[in-house]
Motif scaffolding. Structure first.
Motif, mmCIF file in Angstrom:
data_model
loop_
_atom_site.group_PDB
_atom_site.id
_atom_site.type_symbol
_atom_site.label_atom_id
_atom_site.label_comp_id
_atom_site.label_asym_id
_atom_site.label_seq_id
_atom_site.Cartn_x
_atom_site.Cartn_y
_atom_site.Cartn_z
ATOM 1 N N HIS A 275 -23.584 19.959 -11.516
ATOM 2 C CA HIS A 275 -22.359 20.410 -12.176
ATOM 3 C C HIS A 275 -21.801 19.320 -13.084
ATOM 4 O O HIS A 275 -22.073 18.130 -12.905
ATOM 5 N N THR A 276 -21.038 19.732 -14.069
ATOM 6 C CA THR A 276 -20.429 18.787 -15.002
ATOM 7 C C THR A 276 -19.400 17.919 -14.280
ATOM 8 O O THR A 276 -18.830 18.324 -13.278
ATOM 9 N N LYS A 277 -19.195 16.724 -14.808
ATOM 10 C CA LYS A 277 -18.207 15.771 -14.278
ATOM 11 C C LYS A 277 -18.452 15.437 -12.801
ATOM 12 O O LYS A 277 -17.513 15.323 -11.996
ATOM 13 N N ASN B 259 -23.616 12.569 -18.717
ATOM 14 C CA ASN B 259 -24.084 13.956 -18.835
ATOM 15 C C ASN B 259 -25.602 14.052 -18.710
ATOM 16 O O ASN B 259 -26.124 14.941 -18.022
ATOM 17 N N GLU C 156 -28.005 15.843 -15.506
ATOM 18 C CA GLU C 156 -29.171 16.725 -15.665
ATOM 19 C C GLU C 156 -30.422 16.075 -15.070
ATOM 20 O O GLU C 156 -31.206 16.744 -14.377
ATOM 21 N N TYR D 61 -23.732 23.880 -13.449
ATOM 22 C CA TYR D 61 -22.470 24.628 -13.452
ATOM 23 C C TYR D 61 -21.418 23.869 -14.237
ATOM 24 O O TYR D 61 -21.174 22.684 -13.987
ATOM 25 N N ASP D 62 -20.795 24.538 -15.189
ATOM 26 C CA ASP D 62 -19.707 23.949 -15.968
ATOM 27 C C ASP D 62 -18.396 24.241 -15.243
ATOM 28 O O ASP D 62 -17.974 25.396 -15.140
ATOM 29 N N ASP E 150 -15.446 23.823 -16.034
ATOM 30 C CA ASP E 150 -14.359 24.309 -16.879
ATOM 31 C C ASP E 150 -14.566 25.778 -17.257
ATOM 32 O O ASP E 150 -13.704 26.622 -17.011
ATOM 33 N N SER E 151 -15.714 26.103 -17.821
ATOM 34 C CA SER E 151 -15.968 27.483 -18.255
ATOM 35 C C SER E 151 -16.366 28.399 -17.106
ATOM 36 O O SER E 151 -16.209 29.623 -17.179
ATOM 37 N N GLN F 112 -19.415 28.813 -16.237
ATOM 38 C CA GLN F 112 -20.742 29.338 -16.548
ATOM 39 C C GLN F 112 -21.855 28.454 -15.999
ATOM 40 O O GLN F 112 -21.759 27.232 -16.022
ATOM 41 N N ARG G 85 -25.672 27.252 -16.438
ATOM 42 C CA ARG G 85 -26.778 27.148 -17.382
ATOM 43 C C ARG G 85 -28.067 27.017 -16.580
ATOM 44 O O ARG G 85 -28.178 26.170 -15.695
#
Length: 237
Positions: free
Chosen positions: A131-133, A178, A182, A215-216, A218-219, A221, A223
């Motif tokens: 996930h992001t962050k 980032n 990944e 997983y973002d 914020d949004s 969504q 990917r």
């Protein structure tokens, strides 16, 4: 007595064959691709604000309490409170076999749990959900001081971060973080195959599919990245 014993053996064998048949397509009866589609559709509903919140009532609790669990997917995710797996995929009780740990690392406890899901529950799909962050990856990138236990916990993240730093030394800190998030997702999949002969064999035989996703927060969504780009080499080792 012999006839009774023979009948009992026949029943046991039939039950065993039925269990094997169910496991081959997943305890839920779904194959890996069908399970993946179900997760994608659920996340689509979540992002669109059109969730249906399935399998979250008393009837479902009773069904799984008396009939056992038959999840259609295993998700290895970070323990971050902003990544509620069942919510993100709009699923309910008994649908997803969730393994949560800081940094979505694949070490002994996590891999053993995934082996249980694949072998005993017949789960056909494993998703490594980054996930992001991500705080765990960020801490490794920044080389922040941590306790001994946390240091051991995030140790599997270190190789991914080192590889990113070596390749993208001139990138900004945010870009390195980032890219490391990944890379750590792929690292976890690589670790699953390296440390679990069982899951590697099941993947090679097409009984289990392992995919990466991001997983973002914020949004909302997800990917999807699919199987490891070096899958063939990982399974051949």
């Amino acid at each position: 007595m012999k006839r009774v014993f023979s009948t009992m053996v026949t029943v046991v064998v039939c039950l065993g064959l039925a269990a094997l048949s169910l496991a081959s397509s997943g305890g839920s009866g779904l194959g890996a691709d069908e399970a993946l589609t179900k997760l994608k559709e659920g996340n689509g509903r979540y992002v669109a604000g059109a969730t249906v919140a399935p399998h979250q009532d008393a009837a479902r609790r009773h069904e799984t309490a008396t009939g056992g669990q038959h999840p259609f997917a295993t998700v290895l995710s970070c323990a971050d409170s902003r990544v509620p797996v069942e919510v993100v995929f709009d699923q309910g009780v008994g649908d997803i076999f969730v393994v949560r740990v800081a940094g979505n690392v694949a070490a002994v406890d996590e891999i053993g749990t995934m082996e249980y899901g694949a072998e005993h529950l017949g789960v056909p799909l494993i998703v490594v959900l980054a996930h992001t962050k991500c705080g765990a990856v960020t801490a490794v990138v920044k080389n922040e001081p941590v306790t001994e236990n946390i240091g051991q916990l995030v140790a599997p993240i270190v190789p991914a971060v080192k590889a990113v730093k070596a390749r993208f030394a001139s990138d900004s800190l945010d870009d390195v973080i980032n890219k490391s998030i990944e890379a750590n997702m792929w690292q976890a999949i690589s670790d699953i195959y390296a440390k679990s002969p069982m899951l590697k064999q099941m993947a090679a035989a097409g009984k289990v599919k392992v995919v990466g996703a991001l997983y973002d927060i914020d949004s909302g969504q997800v990917r999807w990245f699919g199987e490891h780009p070096s899958q063939a080499n990982l399974l051949a080792k």
